[in-house]
Design an enzyme around this catalytic site. Structure first.
Site, short mmCIF file in Angstrom:
data_model
loop_
_atom_site.label_atom_id
_atom_site.label_comp_id
_atom_site.label_asym_id
_atom_site.label_seq_id
_atom_site.Cartn_x
_atom_site.Cartn_y
_atom_site.Cartn_z
N GLY A 293 50.73 47.00 12.70
CA GLY A 293 51.65 46.14 11.96
C GLY A 293 51.01 45.56 10.72
N ALA A 294 51.59 44.44 10.22
CA ALA A 294 51.19 43.85 8.94
C ALA A 294 51.17 44.96 7.88
CB ALA A 294 49.84 43.13 9.04
N LEU A 295 52.28 45.65 7.82
CA LEU A 295 52.34 46.90 7.04
C LEU A 295 52.29 46.65 5.54
CD1 LEU A 295 55.18 48.71 9.04
CD2 LEU A 295 52.70 48.78 9.44
N GLY B 203 49.96 51.22 1.96
CA GLY B 203 49.12 52.25 2.58
C GLY B 203 49.80 52.82 3.82
N HIS B 204 50.33 51.93 4.68
CA HIS B 204 51.02 52.40 5.89
C HIS B 204 52.28 53.17 5.52
CE1 HIS B 204 49.00 48.64 7.39
NE2 HIS B 204 48.60 49.49 8.31
N GLN C 51 40.43 46.80 21.04
CA GLN C 51 39.57 47.21 19.93
C GLN C 51 39.02 46.03 19.14
OE1 GLN C 51 42.98 49.47 18.05
NE2 GLN C 51 41.97 48.87 16.17
N LYS D 280 41.31 56.17 4.51
CA LYS D 280 40.58 54.93 4.23
C LYS D 280 39.64 54.56 5.38
CE LYS D 280 40.38 50.75 2.05
NZ LYS D 280 40.32 49.76 3.08
N LEU E 249 43.78 50.47 -1.77
CA LEU E 249 44.66 49.40 -1.29
C LEU E 249 44.15 48.84 0.02
CD1 LEU E 249 48.45 50.14 -1.68
CD2 LEU E 249 46.83 49.19 -3.31
N SER F 298 44.74 44.97 2.46
CA SER F 298 45.25 43.58 2.47
C SER F 298 44.13 42.62 2.07
CB SER F 298 45.83 43.24 3.83
OG SER F 298 44.97 43.71 4.82
O1 PAF Z 1 44.06 51.76 12.28
C1 PAF Z 1 44.70 51.03 13.05
O2 PAF Z 1 45.60 50.29 12.64
C2 PAF Z 1 44.37 51.03 14.53
O3 PAF Z 1 43.01 51.17 14.74
C3 PAF Z 1 45.16 52.05 15.35
C4 PAF Z 1 44.81 53.47 14.95
C5 PAF Z 1 46.65 51.82 15.14
C6 PAF Z 1 44.85 51.90 16.83
O4 PAF Z 1 45.19 50.64 17.30
#
Ligand code: PAF
Length: 281
Positions: free
Chosen positions: A31-33, A36-37, A61, A150, A185, A187
């Site tokens: 999220g927090a798109l 880039g996303h 993670q 990236k 790019l 955030s």
């Molecule tokens: O790159 C990310 O946003 C995260 O590491 C991913 C690949 C969505 C896994 O949680």
């Protein structure tokens, strides 16, 4: 745009797509798109019939629970952005949905990839990434999954996961989205002052130097030249600059024509950790 919160709902919808022989792309995100996303979604739409974007802030993670807590979750804005680019499906699970109480412990042998560069900085991070990506792959069973160049080490880690588990998914690497001046790019760029932003352009220049002179100079001279470009700017602290073989991310001291290479760079500007890389062939 379909929005699903449970695995069951998502699976039954995807079953319909599969029966209709539709090619499915997955774009995993936390999220927090940003642009880039969205570029990943657009690229996924070019290569598949249906695009699934997952939004899940994956707890396993994060090394620091405070970072997990502080991680932005602007979900309404994310959904608006996805709607605007005509994403087909959004998967938005809660933590319990992805990590039920009876979940099996996870470990995968990623070899050195887990220990070097970003892995050394964030022990256990790539275990968490592979754990969630594996779950998402098992659930969505995508034909293709799109990840941004990236986070190059992350992509190599995921490719290793796919190889080890022999998963029938193609990993598609989408080029880093850059401003016109070359700044990748992120955030984090928002935390830079105007002067810091100009300084940060030296990262791209130093990587471009390596690429441009790769046949004319030795690896040591390429690195020296790139470091000089960064030093000339002043107040840029280089955490690492490495020229590596692409798959293993092992440093090389010679660029071999039959191998593929990447230059990795992490540097600090105004207290902001900036990460960038460039494929050399
Ligand atoms: O790159 C990310 O946003 C995260 O590491 C991913 C690949 C969505 C896994 O949680």
């Amino acid at each position: 745009m379909k929005i699903f919160k449970t695995q069951k709902e998502l699976q039954s919808f995807l079953q319909g797509l599969r029966e209709a022989a539709k090619k499915i792309a997955l774009v995993p995100t936390m999220g927090a798109l940003h642009e880039g996303h969205l570029s990943l979604i657009r690229e996924a739409q070019q290569i598949a019939d249906a695009t699934v974007c997952s939004i899940f802030v994956n707890p396993t993670q994060f090394n620091d629970p405070k970072d997990l807590e502080r991680y932005p979750r602007p979900i309404q804005n994310d959904l608006q952005l996805l709607e605007a680019v005509a994403c087909d499906v959004v998967f938005l699970p809660e933590v319990d949905e992805m990590y039920p109480g009876d979940d099996m412990p996870w470990h995968i042998d990623l070899g050195e990839l887990d220990q070097i560069w970003e892995g050394a900085k964030r022990p256990g991070h790539f275990q968490g990434v592979t754990q969630i990506v594996y779950k998402l792959f098992q659930l969505v069973r995508p034909d293709v999954a799109c990840f941004g160049q990236k986070d190059f080490q992350q992509v190599m880690v995921i490719q290793r996961l796919v190889d080890i588990k022999e998963l029938p998914v193609r990993i598609h690497i989408c080029p880093t989205v850059r401003n016109q001046d070359g700044l990748a790019l992120s955030s984090r760029n928002l935390r830079l002052s105007d002067a810091g932003r100009i300084k940060a352009l030296a990262l791209y220049r130093s990587l471009a130097f390596i690429k441009n002179y790769k046949t004319a100079k030795t690896v040591d001279a390429l690195k020296d030249g790139a470091l000089q470009i960064l030093a000339q700017e002043g107040d840029i602290e280089v955490e690492y600059l490495a020229i590596c073989e692409r798959r293993t991310l092992r440093e090389v001291d010679l660029l071999l024509p039959h191998k593929q290479h990447v230059a990795l760079l992490v540097a600090w500007v105004e207290g902001v950790r900036l990460i960038d890389n460039m494929l050399l062939d």
